[in-house]
Design an enzyme around this catalytic site. Structure first.
Site, PDB file in Angstrom:
ATOM      1  N   GLY A 148      53.751  86.808  80.985  1.00  0.00           N
ATOM      2  CA  GLY A 148      54.955  87.742  81.109  1.00  0.00           C
ATOM      3  C   GLY A 148      56.389  87.766  81.767  1.00  0.00           C
ATOM      4  O   GLY A 148      56.734  89.170  82.267  1.00  0.00           O
TER       5      GLY A 148
ATOM      6  N   ASP B 189      49.946  82.807  74.745  1.00  0.00           N
ATOM      7  CA  ASP B 189      49.770  83.807  74.754  1.00  0.00           C
ATOM      8  C   ASP B 189      48.112  84.193  75.502  1.00  0.00           C
ATOM      9  O   ASP B 189      47.078  83.654  75.262  1.00  0.00           O
ATOM     10  CB  ASP B 189      49.183  83.663  72.962  1.00  0.00           C
ATOM     11  N   VAL B 190      48.279  85.355  75.706  1.00  0.00           N
ATOM     12  CA  VAL B 190      47.596  85.309  77.010  1.00  0.00           C
ATOM     13  C   VAL B 190      46.077  86.260  76.085  1.00  0.00           C
ATOM     14  O   VAL B 190      45.252  86.160  76.654  1.00  0.00           O
ATOM     15  CB  VAL B 190      47.538  86.795  78.013  1.00  0.00           C
TER      16      VAL B 190
ATOM     17  N   SER C  21      50.002 101.622  84.245  1.00  0.00           N
ATOM     18  CA  SER C  21      50.884 102.558  83.853  1.00  0.00           C
ATOM     19  C   SER C  21      50.384 104.046  84.222  1.00  0.00           C
ATOM     20  O   SER C  21      49.344 104.116  83.841  1.00  0.00           O
ATOM     21  CB  SER C  21      51.108 102.419  81.870  1.00  0.00           C
TER      22      SER C  21
ATOM     23  N   TYR D 199      47.522 101.958  74.071  1.00  0.00           N
ATOM     24  CA  TYR D 199      48.504 101.866  75.365  1.00  0.00           C
ATOM     25  C   TYR D 199      48.027 102.570  76.168  1.00  0.00           C
ATOM     26  O   TYR D 199      47.778 101.092  77.176  1.00  0.00           O
ATOM     27  CB  TYR D 199      50.385 102.168  74.986  1.00  0.00           C
TER      28      TYR D 199
ATOM     29  N   LYS E 230      45.288 100.737  79.518  1.00  0.00           N
ATOM     30  CA  LYS E 230      45.807 100.438  80.832  1.00  0.00           C
ATOM     31  C   LYS E 230      44.657 100.846  81.326  1.00  0.00           C
ATOM     32  O   LYS E 230      45.310 100.848  82.873  1.00  0.00           O
ATOM     33  CB  LYS E 230      47.150 101.571  80.744  1.00  0.00           C
TER      34      LYS E 230
HETATM   35  P1  NAP Z   1      59.104  93.826  77.928  1.00  0.00           P
HETATM   36  O1  NAP Z   1      60.265  94.078  78.583  1.00  0.00           O
HETATM   37  O2  NAP Z   1      58.653  94.113  76.773  1.00  0.00           O
HETATM   38  O3  NAP Z   1      58.365  92.123  78.511  1.00  0.00           O
HETATM   39  C1  NAP Z   1      57.220  91.706  77.991  1.00  0.00           C
HETATM   40  C2  NAP Z   1      56.504  90.490  78.531  1.00  0.00           C
HETATM   41  O4  NAP Z   1      55.353  90.206  78.031  1.00  0.00           O
HETATM   42  C3  NAP Z   1      57.444  89.037  77.771  1.00  0.00           C
HETATM   43  O5  NAP Z   1      57.443  88.303  78.683  1.00  0.00           O
HETATM   44  C4  NAP Z   1      56.649  88.782  76.712  1.00  0.00           C
HETATM   45  O6  NAP Z   1      57.015  87.208  76.739  1.00  0.00           O
HETATM   46  C5  NAP Z   1      55.077  89.429  77.521  1.00  0.00           C
HETATM   47  N1  NAP Z   1      54.250  89.080  76.807  1.00  0.00           N
HETATM   48  C6  NAP Z   1      54.226  89.627  75.337  1.00  0.00           C
HETATM   49  N2  NAP Z   1      52.865  89.867  74.492  1.00  0.00           N
HETATM   50  C7  NAP Z   1      52.281  88.504  75.656  1.00  0.00           C
HETATM   51  C8  NAP Z   1      51.158  87.972  74.802  1.00  0.00           C
HETATM   52  N3  NAP Z   1      50.602  87.806  73.954  1.00  0.00           N
HETATM   53  N4  NAP Z   1      51.491  86.034  75.185  1.00  0.00           N
HETATM   54  C9  NAP Z   1      52.293  86.672  76.627  1.00  0.00           C
HETATM   55  N5  NAP Z   1      52.989  86.921  77.221  1.00  0.00           N
HETATM   56  C10 NAP Z   1      53.171  88.096  76.378  1.00  0.00           C
HETATM   57  O7  NAP Z   1      57.986  95.273  79.043  1.00  0.00           O
HETATM   58  P2  NAP Z   1      57.815  95.335  80.557  1.00  0.00           P
HETATM   59  O8  NAP Z   1      58.624  96.843  80.219  1.00  0.00           O
HETATM   60  O9  NAP Z   1      58.913  94.458  81.468  1.00  0.00           O
HETATM   61  O10 NAP Z   1      56.572  95.459  80.763  1.00  0.00           O
HETATM   62  C11 NAP Z   1      55.602  94.469  81.672  1.00  0.00           C
HETATM   63  C12 NAP Z   1      54.712  95.169  81.939  1.00  0.00           C
HETATM   64  O11 NAP Z   1      55.472  96.509  82.391  1.00  0.00           O
HETATM   65  C13 NAP Z   1      53.545  95.936  80.482  1.00  0.00           C
HETATM   66  O12 NAP Z   1      52.597  95.579  81.536  1.00  0.00           O
HETATM   67  C14 NAP Z   1      54.253  96.831  80.659  1.00  0.00           C
HETATM   68  O13 NAP Z   1      53.100  97.445  79.609  1.00  0.00           O
HETATM   69  C15 NAP Z   1      53.724  97.701  82.135  1.00  0.00           C
HETATM   70  N6  NAP Z   1      54.979  98.505  81.358  1.00  0.00           N
HETATM   71  C16 NAP Z   1      56.143  98.921  81.401  1.00  0.00           C
HETATM   72  C17 NAP Z   1      57.168 100.189  82.027  1.00  0.00           C
HETATM   73  C18 NAP Z   1      58.409 100.574  81.479  1.00  0.00           C
HETATM   74  O14 NAP Z   1      58.181 101.820  81.130  1.00  0.00           O
HETATM   75  N7  NAP Z   1      58.819  99.453  81.139  1.00  0.00           N
HETATM   76  C19 NAP Z   1      55.858 101.066  82.574  1.00  0.00           C
HETATM   77  C20 NAP Z   1      54.781 101.170  82.449  1.00  0.00           C
HETATM   78  C21 NAP Z   1      53.931  99.811  82.383  1.00  0.00           C
HETATM   79  P3  NAP Z   1      58.071  87.238  75.250  1.00  0.00           P
HETATM   80  O15 NAP Z   1      59.263  86.999  76.244  1.00  0.00           O
HETATM   81  O16 NAP Z   1      57.994  85.078  75.024  1.00  0.00           O
HETATM   82  O17 NAP Z   1      57.909  87.959  74.264  1.00  0.00           O
END
Ligand code: NAP
Length: 248
Positions: A13, A64-65, A143, A156, A160
């Site tokens: 991702g 796709d993971v 998270s 979610y 996590k």
């Molecule tokens: P994001 O901006 O929505 O980016 C998600 C990424 O995951 C994208 O690169 C997407 O690829 C990829 N992805 C989604 N489904 C996938 C699949 N089936 N196979 C491979 N890749 C996949 O999310 P983010 O906020 O950066 O979050 C990244 C991580 O941090 C996640 O695990 C999230 O739960 C965690 N997190 C985020 C926050 C927050 O506040 N943002 C807080 C705590 C934890 P595409 O671009 O190709 O769709």
């Protein structure tokens, strides 16, 4: 000073948000990077170009993971094209928020399959090379919701929390092979994933954050880089919160 030269990393991702920042941070510290994406090829390619401009090697790898065969092919390609695999960052993730009453089975399944089963597939496929090398650094992005739970995020938060159990189990299982496995638990980080949260949630989150600001993807990436480096050689099975001290 963290030095990741001669290391090969795979970040799932990594086309957007936190994963993108992690890929760029690891490359800045010297690593060659496989940039995994699911659908956004152009965004992943842009990350690859940016890494190549730093003088590092990089490839974009679609997978796709949730698909074990695709994950196995991704690991094979990474090792084939970048020569090895030392660092795995399981970052790919998504949300399908709803109160339990309205949460559909498919909302549960897609979140658990992506956030938890996806990490299991990636670790399972990557460990062979790491065991061969007697070296590995695995970092799972969990998270604060996985630690504290969150109303409207039963799927979610469960995924996590599961990731934390996976992290601690892998740390025990692979520790004797010099492979560490840790988790990073971000608080609220503005990305596409959190773009639709209500204003009231954001106000409340800020009030509960002693450092008085929201985190950035770069804040998370720096913690990941530390755990992926030799500076963290004796740290495994841990969960590092990157949340500005949020009481959540
Ligand atoms: P994001 O901006 O929505 O980016 C998600 C990424 O995951 C994208 O690169 C997407 O690829 C990829 N992805 C989604 N489904 C996938 C699949 N089936 N196979 C491979 N890749 C996949 O999310 P983010 O906020 O950066 O979050 C990244 C991580 O941090 C996640 O695990 C999230 O739960 C965690 N997190 C985020 C926050 C927050 O506040 N943002 C807080 C705590 C934890 P595409 O671009 O190709 O769709």
């Amino acid at each position: 000073m963290i030095d990741l030269s001669n290391r090969v990393a795979l970040v799932t991702g990594a086309s957007r948000g936190i994963g993108r920042a992690i890929a760029l941070q690891l490359a800045e510290l010297g690593a060659d990077v496989a940039v995994n994406y699911h659908a956004n090829e152009a965004a992943a390619q842009e990350v690859v170009e940016q890494i190549r401009r730093m003088g590092r090697q990089a490839i974009a790898v679609q997978a796709d993971v949730r698909d074990e065969k695709a994950v196995q092919a991704m690991i094979k390609r990474t090792i084939g094209e970048l020569g090895d695999l030392h660092i795995l960052v399981n970052n790919a993730g998504l949300t399908r928020d709803n109160v339990m009453m309205r949460m559909k089975e498919e909302d549960w399944d897609i979140v658990l399959d992506t956030n938890l089963k996806g990490a299991f597939f990636c670790i399972k496929a990557a460990q062979r090379q790491m065991i061969r090398n007697r070296y590995g650094r695995i970092v799972n992005i969990t998270s604060v919701a996985g630690i504290s739970g969150n109303a409207g995020q039963a799927n979610y938060a469960s995924s996590k929390a599961g990731l934390i159990g996976l992290t601690k189990s892998v740390a025990k299982e692979l520790g004797s092979r010099n492979i560490t496995c840790n988790a990073v638990a971000p608080g609220y980080i503005p990305t596409d994933l959190t773009a639709n949260l209500p204003e009231s949630f954001l106000e409340q989150a800020l009030k509960l954050t002693p450092l008085g600001r929201f985190g950035t993807a770069e804040d998370v990436a720096k913690a990941v880089a530390f755990l992926a480096s030799d500076a963290a050689a004796f740290i495994t099975g841990q969960v590092l919160r990157v949340d500005g001290g949020m009481i959540f």
